[in-house]
Scaffold this active site. Structure first.
Site, PDB file in Angstrom:
ATOM      1  CG  HIS A  79      11.324   0.384  -3.475  1.00  0.00           C
ATOM      2  ND1 HIS A  79      10.678  -0.646  -2.537  1.00  0.00           N
ATOM      3  CD2 HIS A  79      12.246   1.117  -2.352  1.00  0.00           C
ATOM      4  CE1 HIS A  79      11.152  -0.589  -1.444  1.00  0.00           C
ATOM      5  NE2 HIS A  79      12.114   0.332  -1.162  1.00  0.00           N
ATOM      6  N   GLY A 160      -7.029 -13.150   3.266  1.00  0.00           N
ATOM      7  CA  GLY A 160      -7.478 -13.065   1.716  1.00  0.00           C
ATOM      8  C   GLY A 160      -7.270 -14.012   0.819  1.00  0.00           C
ATOM      9  CG  HIS A 165      -7.369  -6.410  -5.849  1.00  0.00           C
ATOM     10  ND1 HIS A 165      -7.544  -5.617  -6.819  1.00  0.00           N
ATOM     11  CD2 HIS A 165      -8.530  -6.345  -5.081  1.00  0.00           C
ATOM     12  CE1 HIS A 165      -8.526  -5.023  -6.799  1.00  0.00           C
ATOM     13  NE2 HIS A 165      -9.397  -5.527  -5.865  1.00  0.00           N
ATOM     14  N   PRO A 166      -6.814  -8.205  -8.793  1.00  0.00           N
ATOM     15  CG  PRO A 166      -9.184  -7.895  -9.786  1.00  0.00           C
ATOM     16  CD  PRO A 166      -8.436  -8.419  -8.603  1.00  0.00           C
ATOM     17  CB  THR A 167      -6.259  -3.051  -9.997  1.00  0.00           C
ATOM     18  OG1 THR A 167      -7.326  -3.052  -8.998  1.00  0.00           O
ATOM     19  CG2 THR A 167      -7.236  -3.310 -11.277  1.00  0.00           C
ATOM     20  CB  ALA A 168      -5.220  -3.692  -4.956  1.00  0.00           C
ATOM     21  N   GLY A 169      -3.125  -6.061  -6.323  1.00  0.00           N
ATOM     22  CA  GLY A 169      -1.944  -7.087  -5.787  1.00  0.00           C
ATOM     23  C   GLY A 169      -2.094  -7.479  -4.560  1.00  0.00           C
TER      24      GLY A 169
END
Length: 297
Positions: A79, A160, A165-169
């Protein structure tokens, strides 16, 4: 009452999903109604309701927990997605207006952007830019493509930092009417057929205006799927969607082998489909036993 249907980019690790659900369950005044995880999509759709402020709190805490537990650098799924908490739609149910949900979405988006340092895009009725009303356009390029595109003026987030974000996108936050997530599986492993059918039925390609659709491959089942958002089930009822997909599939010598509804669905939509397939004449929805009991009549 406001309904919130956040989609998280995790559908294969139940322990991670449970931690996110526990955060939502822990907010007083919020009721968790449903959740559904799909390993092929690697995605979980959650539905909860409550007062506006309580829903906003639960959505923020869930996004915060997802950012801790989901690493988009490792995420793979069928998805489209841009982040750990991919999308957060807010839907007016009773005692609130769409305008209330727009305000709530913008407040939530700002909070996620500022406090979690996750870039946020506003979509649908909450969009600040007309080209961002469409969620597929917001998700164009997905997580991987957005890494570079986010720095361009036209792709800068509404809230923002202008970097993932380095992991959360990133996350899309919006306000919209109720929709039905409806997937139709085809008797073929040729994803090109599913993509052609999706193009034929979706509004952006000249199909039904209130239909969004993609053709994807369910690798675990080796089956092509048309994954659909029915954005206005009164305008385009479920049975019309299914019959159209069956007709388009027949052009390629392909059958429909099944379908599924992800998350919750209005009873009216199912009753309309039942009346169509049963060829009912003069049927009234108040003839449904449970509906009559519920209404006390």
């Amino acid at each position: 009452m406001v309904e919130c249907v956040p989609n998280f980019s995790e559908g294969r690790r139940p322990e991670v999903v449970e931690q996110i659900l526990d955060v939502i369950r822990g907010v007083a005044g919020v009721k968790l109604l449903d959740y559904s995880s799909d390993p092929s999509h690697n995605r979980t759709v959650v539905t909860f309701v409550g007062g506006p402020e309580q829903v906003k709190t639960a959505a923020f805490l869930a996004a915060q927990k997802a950012a801790e537990l989901i690493d988009m650098e490792r995420h793979r799924g069928e998805h489209p997605r841009i982040g750990a908490t991919d999308v957060i739609p807010l839907i007016p149910i009773s005692g609130v207006t769409m305008e209330d949900c727009v305000r709530l979405a913008r407040e939530l988006g700002r909070e996620i952007g500022e406090k979690l340092q996750i870039p946020v895009y506003l979509y649908e009725e909450a969009a600040l830019r007309p080209e961002r009303k469409s969620l597929p356009k917001v998700r164009q390029g997905e997580y991987e493509g957005l890494k570079e595109a986010i720095g361009r003026p036209e792709r800068r987030p509404d809230f923002g930092p202008a970097r993932l974000h380095p992991t959360a996108g990133a996350t899309a936050v919006g306000a919209r009417p109720p929709l039905i997530a409806y997937n139709i599986n085809l008797g073929t492993d040729d994803v090109a057929v599913a993509k052609a059918i999706a193009k034929a039925i979706r509004g952006s390609s000249g199909g039904y205006p209130s239909i969004k659709a993609l053709g994807i491959m369910l690798k675990d089942r080796n089956v092509a799927q048309v994954t659909i958002n029915v954005c206005n089930y009164r305008e385009v009822p479920l049975h019309r969607v299914l019959e159209t997909v069956k007709s388009e599939a027949a052009r390629y010598g392909v059958n429909v082998i099944g379908s599924e509804i992800v998350g919750l669905v209005p009873m009216e939509a199912l009753l309309d489909a039942a009346a169509f397939y049963l060829r009912l004449e003069g049927f009234r929805q108040d003839q449904v036993l449970e509906k009559r009991i519920h209404e006390g009549g």
